[in-house]
Motif scaffolding. Structure first.
Motif, PDB file in Angstrom:
ATOM      1  N   PRO A 185      59.458 -64.551   7.563  1.00 25.23           N
ATOM      2  CA  PRO A 185      58.447 -65.546   7.175  1.00 25.23           C
ATOM      3  C   PRO A 185      57.007 -65.116   7.434  1.00 25.23           C
ATOM      4  N   ASP A 186      56.818 -64.083   8.247  1.00 27.99           N
ATOM      5  CA  ASP A 186      55.457 -63.604   8.507  1.00 27.99           C
ATOM      6  C   ASP A 186      54.981 -62.585   7.478  1.00 27.99           C
ATOM      7  N   TYR A 187      55.907 -62.074   6.667  1.00 23.26           N
ATOM      8  CA  TYR A 187      55.529 -61.060   5.682  1.00 23.26           C
ATOM      9  C   TYR A 187      55.246 -61.757   4.353  1.00 23.26           C
ATOM     10  N   VAL A 188      54.091 -62.412   4.304  1.00 21.93           N
ATOM     11  CA  VAL A 188      53.752 -63.235   3.150  1.00 21.93           C
ATOM     12  C   VAL A 188      52.320 -62.947   2.708  1.00 21.93           C
ATOM     13  N   LYS A 200      52.124 -69.825  -0.168  1.00 22.79           N
ATOM     14  CA  LYS A 200      52.636 -68.624   0.489  1.00 22.79           C
ATOM     15  C   LYS A 200      53.662 -67.946  -0.421  1.00 22.79           C
ATOM     16  N   HIS A 201      53.470 -66.656  -0.650  1.00 24.04           N
ATOM     17  CA  HIS A 201      54.429 -65.880  -1.439  1.00 24.04           C
ATOM     18  C   HIS A 201      55.092 -64.849  -0.534  1.00 24.04           C
ATOM     19  N   TRP A 202      56.398 -64.988  -0.359  1.00 22.67           N
ATOM     20  CA  TRP A 202      57.133 -64.072   0.508  1.00 22.67           C
ATOM     21  C   TRP A 202      57.238 -62.706  -0.169  1.00 22.67           C
ATOM     22  N   ASN A 203      57.070 -61.657   0.620  1.00 23.22           N
ATOM     23  CA  ASN A 203      57.195 -60.288   0.114  1.00 23.22           C
ATOM     24  C   ASN A 203      58.454 -59.634   0.671  1.00 23.22           C
ATOM     25  N   ASP A 204      58.857 -58.539   0.048  1.00 24.92           N
ATOM     26  CA  ASP A 204      60.064 -57.820   0.450  1.00 24.92           C
ATOM     27  C   ASP A 204      59.680 -56.690   1.407  1.00 24.92           C
ATOM     28  N   LEU A 205      59.974 -56.848   2.692  1.00 19.39           N
ATOM     29  CA  LEU A 205      59.580 -55.839   3.665  1.00 19.39           C
ATOM     30  C   LEU A 205      60.419 -54.572   3.596  1.00 19.39           C
TER      31      LEU A 205
END
Length: 325
Positions: A185-188, A200-205
């Motif tokens: 949830p912090d990688y947004v 907020k748009h979630w990214n693929d870590l």
């Protein structure tokens, strides 16, 4: 195309790779009866130190006694930095006949890692006069491995596939996450304010290592297989992650639980509509070439030689699946 020819290594169906601890032989028959394309029997992380010798005996017994049918069988050996590695290779290969297909090498970091295992395997094959040559699967799970990837692949001609080891890779680069293959949830990305709202748009870590593996691995003609999705109680999350990696170029994914096997097979089997479209492209281009045209439109879209190469990949993979069913 470049004048340097790209040669694809041996083709295997690898949509799903089911992992089974070598210390739990009661699970072997269940793995055999599953729909997994590849079964990887583990000697490394899933086996406690005190159980490793017995796990190896279990694997040898299974390779001699079980009927694995058309499935590809692999073992994951312990790392080269352990005292188990060389005996894993020697004991299993010298005592298990011809059934083993692949050896998975964990935490590869330099070409010499592959070269060392190749030396052992080659000597054993020559000594026992083994007919079937062993292939290698490599797990990329350290910053050293992802950095040296292009060179690592030159370490052995036995290398067939690359796999991402999400958890160890995350630890290696000090990612602030305990997820294995899942989102955080912090990688947004936070959008600018629009009508008083910010989204907020979630990214693929995991995007970077997977993308690098597919780009470099495919340049060497290798299969690219996505690693584990740790939450096996979340099928929707597994499917979403598998679809992202499939789009990036992966052709399969690990299953750390039997429930994930059919999910992986479904994602990495192209939908019939895509297969039909690919066949239509090949048919249209054949007609265009016979008439002297270099490109043609199909359903309002331009198709050319690049479209043919895309379609051929789809048909080749589909035919491979059909041949194994």
């Amino acid at each position: 195309m470049s004048f340097s020819e790209l040669k694809t290594v041996r083709t295997r169906l690898n949509r799903s790779e089911l992992f089974v601890p070598g210390s739990k032989p009661e699970l072997f028959e269940k793995a055999v009866s599953s729909n997994a394309d590849v079964i990887c029997i583990d000697l490394e992380d899933a086996v406690a130190p005190q159980d490793k010798d017995q796990a190896k005996k279990n694997i040898i017994s299974a390779l001699n006694d079980f009927d694995f049918g058309k499935k590809t069988i692999s073992i994951r050996i312990n790392g080269l930095d352990t005292t188990y590695c060389y005996r894993d290779v020697i004991d299993v290969m010298e005592n298990s006949g011809e059934r083993l297909d692949l050896i998975m090498i964990p935490k590869v970091g330099v070409p010499e890692d592959c070269y060392a295992i190749d030396m052992l395997v080659t000597q054993i094959e020559n000594k026992i006069e083994r007919n079937k040559k062993i292939g290698f699967e490599l797990i990329v799970e350290t910053s050293l491995g992802i950095t040296n990837l292009d060179n690592i692949i030159t370490g052995s001609k036995r290398i067939e596939s690359l796999h991402l080891g999400d958890a160890d890779y995350a630890a290696s680069v000090r990612k602030r996450t305990t997820n294995i293959g899942g989102p955080n949830p912090d990688y947004v990305t936070l959008t600018d304010e629009i009508d008083g709202n910010r989204e907020k748009h979630w990214n693929d870590l995991w995007h970077y290592p997977v993308s690098k593996m597919t780009t470099i691995g495919r340049a060497h003609g290798l299969r690219i297989i996505d690693g584990p999705f740790g939450d096996f109680s979340d099928p929707d999350g597994f499917i979403a992650h598998a679809k992202r990696t499939a789009i990036l170029g992966c052709e399969g994914k690990w299953a750390i639980h039997p429930s994930q096997v059919d999910l992986a097979n479904e994602v990495f089997t192209l939908p019939e509509a895509e297969v039909t479209k690919a066949r239509e492209i090949l048919k249209a281009m054949k007609s265009a070439q016979e008439s002297g045209a270099g490109a043609v439109t199909l359903n309002g879209k331009l198709i050319d030689a690049a479209s043919v190469r895309q379609a051929e990949q789809i048909i080749t993979q589909t035919e491979l699946i059909e041949s194994q069913s």
